[in-house]
Design a protein around this motif. Structure first.
Motif, PDB file in Angstrom:
ATOM      1  N   MET A  85      -8.194 -23.448   7.722  1.00 24.61           N
ATOM      2  CA  MET A  85      -8.613 -22.718   8.899  1.00 24.61           C
ATOM      3  C   MET A  85      -9.880 -21.917   8.622  1.00 24.61           C
ATOM      4  O   MET A  85     -10.727 -21.783   9.493  1.00 24.61           O
ATOM      5  CB  MET A  85      -7.468 -21.810   9.349  1.00 24.61           C
ATOM      6  N   SER A  86     -10.000 -21.409   7.410  1.00 23.79           N
ATOM      7  CA  SER A  86     -11.205 -20.641   7.082  1.00 23.79           C
ATOM      8  C   SER A  86     -12.441 -21.543   7.061  1.00 23.79           C
ATOM      9  O   SER A  86     -13.549 -21.079   7.352  1.00 23.79           O
ATOM     10  CB  SER A  86     -11.044 -19.927   5.749  1.00 23.79           C
ATOM     11  N   GLN A  87     -12.244 -22.825   6.730  1.00 28.61           N
ATOM     12  CA  GLN A  87     -13.359 -23.780   6.744  1.00 28.61           C
ATOM     13  C   GLN A  87     -13.883 -23.942   8.172  1.00 28.61           C
ATOM     14  O   GLN A  87     -15.093 -24.053   8.384  1.00 28.61           O
ATOM     15  CB  GLN A  87     -12.904 -25.132   6.176  1.00 28.61           C
ATOM     16  N   PHE A  88     -12.971 -23.948   9.148  1.00 23.93           N
ATOM     17  CA  PHE A  88     -13.372 -24.077  10.549  1.00 23.93           C
ATOM     18  C   PHE A  88     -14.267 -22.915  10.958  1.00 23.93           C
ATOM     19  O   PHE A  88     -15.314 -23.114  11.569  1.00 23.93           O
ATOM     20  CB  PHE A  88     -12.128 -24.132  11.452  1.00 23.93           C
ATOM     21  N   PHE A  89     -13.877 -21.691  10.616  1.00 28.03           N
ATOM     22  CA  PHE A  89     -14.670 -20.527  10.986  1.00 28.03           C
ATOM     23  C   PHE A  89     -16.003 -20.492  10.227  1.00 28.03           C
ATOM     24  O   PHE A  89     -17.021 -20.063  10.766  1.00 28.03           O
ATOM     25  CB  PHE A  89     -13.877 -19.238  10.762  1.00 28.03           C
ATOM     26  N   SER A  90     -15.983 -20.952   8.992  1.00 26.25           N
ATOM     27  CA  SER A  90     -17.231 -21.035   8.225  1.00 26.25           C
ATOM     28  C   SER A  90     -18.187 -22.040   8.868  1.00 26.25           C
ATOM     29  O   SER A  90     -19.383 -21.776   9.023  1.00 26.25           O
ATOM     30  CB  SER A  90     -16.922 -21.434   6.787  1.00 26.25           C
ATOM     31  N   ASP A  91     -17.654 -23.201   9.251  1.00 26.88           N
ATOM     32  CA  ASP A  91     -18.478 -24.212   9.922  1.00 26.88           C
ATOM     33  C   ASP A  91     -18.957 -23.716  11.290  1.00 26.88           C
ATOM     34  O   ASP A  91     -20.085 -24.001  11.698  1.00 26.88           O
ATOM     35  CB  ASP A  91     -17.691 -25.511  10.106  1.00 26.88           C
ATOM     36  N   LEU A  92     -18.100 -22.966  11.971  1.00 23.44           N
ATOM     37  CA  LEU A  92     -18.488 -22.415  13.266  1.00 23.44           C
ATOM     38  C   LEU A  92     -19.634 -21.426  13.118  1.00 23.44           C
ATOM     39  O   LEU A  92     -20.585 -21.431  13.888  1.00 23.44           O
ATOM     40  CB  LEU A  92     -17.285 -21.750  13.937  1.00 23.44           C
ATOM     41  N   TRP A  93     -19.552 -20.592  12.099  1.00 25.22           N
ATOM     42  CA  TRP A  93     -20.629 -19.628  11.851  1.00 25.22           C
ATOM     43  C   TRP A  93     -21.936 -20.353  11.520  1.00 25.22           C
ATOM     44  O   TRP A  93     -23.006 -19.988  11.991  1.00 25.22           O
ATOM     45  CB  TRP A  93     -20.235 -18.677  10.721  1.00 25.22           C
ATOM     46  N   ASP A  94     -21.860 -21.399  10.700  1.00 30.79           N
ATOM     47  CA  ASP A  94     -23.053 -22.167  10.347  1.00 30.79           C
ATOM     48  C   ASP A  94     -23.629 -22.910  11.556  1.00 30.79           C
ATOM     49  O   ASP A  94     -24.846 -23.101  11.648  1.00 30.79           O
ATOM     50  CB  ASP A  94     -22.738 -23.170   9.235  1.00 30.79           C
ATOM     51  N   SER A  95     -22.766 -23.320  12.481  1.00 28.49           N
ATOM     52  CA  SER A  95     -23.245 -24.070  13.646  1.00 28.49           C
ATOM     53  C   SER A  95     -24.057 -23.192  14.589  1.00 28.49           C
ATOM     54  O   SER A  95     -24.845 -23.705  15.384  1.00 28.49           O
ATOM     55  CB  SER A  95     -22.077 -24.698  14.405  1.00 28.49           C
ATOM     56  N   ILE A  96     -23.897 -21.894  14.490  1.00 29.66           N
ATOM     57  CA  ILE A  96     -24.693 -20.984  15.316  1.00 29.66           C
ATOM     58  C   ILE A  96     -26.168 -21.107  14.957  1.00 29.66           C
ATOM     59  O   ILE A  96     -27.036 -21.033  15.823  1.00 29.66           O
ATOM     60  CB  ILE A  96     -24.210 -19.526  15.138  1.00 29.66           C
ATOM     61  N   PHE A  97     -26.450 -21.341  13.700  1.00 35.77           N
ATOM     62  CA  PHE A  97     -27.832 -21.399  13.225  1.00 35.77           C
ATOM     63  C   PHE A  97     -28.369 -22.822  13.160  1.00 35.77           C
ATOM     64  O   PHE A  97     -29.477 -23.042  12.680  1.00 35.77           O
ATOM     65  CB  PHE A  97     -27.935 -20.731  11.851  1.00 35.77           C
ATOM     66  N   THR A  98     -27.580 -23.791  13.632  1.00 33.35           N
ATOM     67  CA  THR A  98     -28.004 -25.183  13.644  1.00 33.35           C
ATOM     68  C   THR A  98     -28.421 -25.555  15.060  1.00 33.35           C
ATOM     69  O   THR A  98     -27.658 -25.339  15.997  1.00 33.35           O
ATOM     70  CB  THR A  98     -26.841 -26.106  13.206  1.00 33.35           C
ATOM     71  N   PRO A  99     -29.621 -26.099  15.249  1.00 38.22           N
ATOM     72  CA  PRO A  99     -30.029 -26.473  16.604  1.00 38.22           C
ATOM     73  C   PRO A  99     -29.162 -27.612  17.143  1.00 38.22           C
ATOM     74  O   PRO A  99     -28.737 -28.487  16.402  1.00 38.22           O
ATOM     75  CB  PRO A  99     -31.482 -26.904  16.453  1.00 38.22           C
ATOM     76  N   GLY A 100     -28.920 -27.588  18.429  1.00 38.28           N
ATOM     77  CA  GLY A 100     -28.117 -28.625  19.063  1.00 38.28           C
ATOM     78  C   GLY A 100     -26.638 -28.328  18.962  1.00 38.28           C
ATOM     79  O   GLY A 100     -26.218 -27.234  18.586  1.00 38.28           O
ATOM     80  N   THR A 101     -25.855 -29.324  19.349  1.00 40.20           N
ATOM     81  CA  THR A 101     -24.404 -29.171  19.291  1.00 40.20           C
ATOM     82  C   THR A 101     -23.874 -29.764  17.999  1.00 40.20           C
ATOM     83  O   THR A 101     -24.375 -30.768  17.518  1.00 40.20           O
ATOM     84  CB  THR A 101     -23.731 -29.875  20.482  1.00 40.20           C
ATOM     85  N   THR A 102     -22.866 -29.113  17.457  1.00 44.49           N
ATOM     86  CA  THR A 102     -22.187 -29.622  16.269  1.00 44.49           C
ATOM     87  C   THR A 102     -20.734 -29.886  16.641  1.00 44.49           C
ATOM     88  O   THR A 102     -20.218 -29.286  17.594  1.00 44.49           O
ATOM     89  CB  THR A 102     -22.261 -28.614  15.108  1.00 44.49           C
ATOM     90  N   PRO A 103     -20.061 -30.766  15.928  1.00 49.98           N
ATOM     91  CA  PRO A 103     -18.657 -31.041  16.250  1.00 49.98           C
ATOM     92  C   PRO A 103     -17.783 -29.789  16.198  1.00 49.98           C
ATOM     93  O   PRO A 103     -16.866 -29.636  17.006  1.00 49.98           O
ATOM     94  CB  PRO A 103     -18.237 -32.051  15.177  1.00 49.98           C
ATOM     95  N   THR A 104     -18.064 -28.881  15.287  1.00 47.27           N
ATOM     96  CA  THR A 104     -17.266 -27.657  15.182  1.00 47.27           C
ATOM     97  C   THR A 104     -17.475 -26.780  16.409  1.00 47.27           C
ATOM     98  O   THR A 104     -16.519 -26.204  16.938  1.00 47.27           O
ATOM     99  CB  THR A 104     -17.652 -26.883  13.909  1.00 47.27           C
TER     100      THR A 104
END
Length: 110
Positions: free
Chosen positions: A1-20
Protein backbone atom coordinates in the motif's frame (compact mmCIF):
# COMPACT_ATOMS: atom_id res chain seq x y z
CA UNK A 1 0.00 0.00 0.00
CA UNK A 2 2.87 2.36 0.70
CA UNK A 3 4.14 1.74 -2.85
CA UNK A 4 0.80 3.02 -4.18
CA UNK A 5 1.10 6.29 -2.25
CA UNK A 6 4.74 6.66 -3.28
CA UNK A 7 3.79 6.17 -6.94
CA UNK A 8 0.89 8.58 -6.50
CA UNK A 9 3.21 11.24 -5.11
CA UNK A 10 5.64 10.72 -8.01
CA UNK A 11 2.81 10.93 -10.55
CA UNK A 12 2.09 14.48 -9.42
CA UNK A 13 5.42 15.55 -10.89
CA UNK A 14 5.06 13.47 -14.06
CA UNK A 15 3.41 15.17 -17.04
CA UNK A 16 0.30 13.47 -18.36
CA UNK A 17 -1.69 10.69 -16.79
CA UNK A 18 -0.10 7.74 -15.04
CA UNK A 19 -1.80 4.45 -14.18
CA UNK A 20 -1.47 5.21 -10.46
CA UNK A 21 -3.14 8.59 -10.85
CA UNK A 22 -5.98 7.07 -12.87
CA UNK A 23 -6.46 4.33 -10.27
CA UNK A 24 -6.52 6.91 -7.45
CA UNK A 25 -9.14 8.90 -9.39
CA UNK A 26 -11.34 5.82 -9.73
CA UNK A 27 -10.96 4.99 -6.03
CA UNK A 28 -11.91 8.54 -5.09
CA UNK A 29 -15.02 8.55 -7.24
CA UNK A 30 -16.04 5.10 -6.01
CA UNK A 31 -15.75 6.29 -2.40
CA UNK A 32 -17.75 9.42 -3.24
CA UNK A 33 -20.52 7.44 -4.90
CA UNK A 34 -20.69 4.92 -2.07
CA UNK A 35 -21.03 7.77 0.39
CA UNK A 36 -23.72 9.46 -1.67
CA UNK A 37 -25.70 6.23 -2.15
CA UNK A 38 -25.61 5.57 1.60
CA UNK A 39 -26.83 9.12 2.22
CA UNK A 40 -29.59 8.65 -0.37
CA UNK A 41 -30.77 5.49 1.35
CA UNK A 42 -30.63 6.87 4.87
CA UNK A 43 -32.04 10.38 4.31
CA UNK A 44 -34.28 10.09 1.22
CA UNK A 45 -33.16 13.64 0.42
CA UNK A 46 -33.58 14.61 -3.26
CA UNK A 47 -30.38 16.68 -3.13
CA UNK A 48 -28.29 13.54 -2.57
CA UNK A 49 -30.01 11.89 -5.54
CA UNK A 50 -29.06 14.82 -7.75
CA UNK A 51 -25.52 14.85 -6.38
CA UNK A 52 -25.23 11.12 -7.08
CA UNK A 53 -26.30 11.69 -10.68
CA UNK A 54 -23.88 14.58 -11.11
CA UNK A 55 -20.98 12.59 -9.62
CA UNK A 56 -21.79 9.60 -11.84
CA UNK A 57 -21.83 11.80 -14.96
CA UNK A 58 -18.57 13.44 -13.94
CA UNK A 59 -16.91 10.07 -13.36
CA UNK A 60 -18.12 8.80 -16.74
CA UNK A 61 -16.90 11.94 -18.48
CA UNK A 62 -13.52 11.75 -16.80
CA UNK A 63 -13.16 8.08 -17.74
CA UNK A 64 -14.01 8.92 -21.36
CA UNK A 65 -11.47 11.78 -21.37
CA UNK A 66 -8.71 9.53 -20.00
CA UNK A 67 -9.52 7.03 -22.76
CA UNK A 68 -9.22 9.77 -25.38
CA UNK A 69 -5.84 10.79 -23.94
CA UNK A 70 -4.66 7.19 -24.24
CA UNK A 71 -5.80 7.09 -27.89
CA UNK A 72 -3.93 10.31 -28.57
CA UNK A 73 -0.78 8.89 -26.97
CA UNK A 74 -1.01 5.84 -29.24
CA UNK A 75 -1.44 8.03 -32.33
CA UNK A 76 1.53 10.17 -31.33
CA UNK A 77 3.62 7.03 -30.82
CA UNK A 78 2.69 5.87 -34.33
CA UNK A 79 3.65 9.24 -35.81
CA UNK A 80 7.01 9.18 -34.05
CA UNK A 81 7.80 5.72 -35.41
CA UNK A 82 11.30 5.27 -36.85
CA UNK A 83 11.69 6.41 -40.45
CA UNK A 84 12.18 3.61 -42.95
CA UNK A 85 14.47 3.80 -45.97
CA UNK A 86 11.48 4.01 -48.33
CA UNK A 87 10.20 7.12 -46.59
CA UNK A 88 13.69 8.66 -46.62
CA UNK A 89 13.95 8.05 -50.38
CA UNK A 90 10.59 9.77 -50.97
CA UNK A 91 11.69 12.77 -48.93
CA UNK A 92 14.97 13.02 -50.85
CA UNK A 93 13.11 12.81 -54.19
CA UNK A 94 10.76 15.61 -53.13
CA UNK A 95 13.66 17.79 -52.05
CA UNK A 96 15.32 17.37 -55.43
CA UNK A 97 12.17 18.21 -57.37
CA UNK A 98 11.26 21.21 -55.25
CA UNK A 99 14.45 23.12 -56.05
CA UNK A 100 13.88 26.58 -57.45
CA UNK A 101 14.87 27.15 -61.07
CA UNK A 102 18.28 28.65 -61.50
CA UNK A 103 18.63 32.21 -62.60
CA UNK A 104 20.79 33.28 -65.55
CA UNK A 105 23.61 34.32 -63.19
CA UNK A 106 23.59 30.96 -61.41
CA UNK A 107 23.74 29.15 -64.75
CA UNK A 108 26.77 31.19 -65.80
CA UNK A 109 28.52 30.45 -62.50
CA UNK A 110 28.09 26.67 -63.00
Amino acid sequence: MSQFFSDLWDSIFTPGTTPTLVRATHYSFAALLITLVVLCITTYNKHFYFLTGIATCLWATLTWFIGELDKMKEEMAKQNAPVTEEVEDNVIDREETTEEPKTEEQKKDD
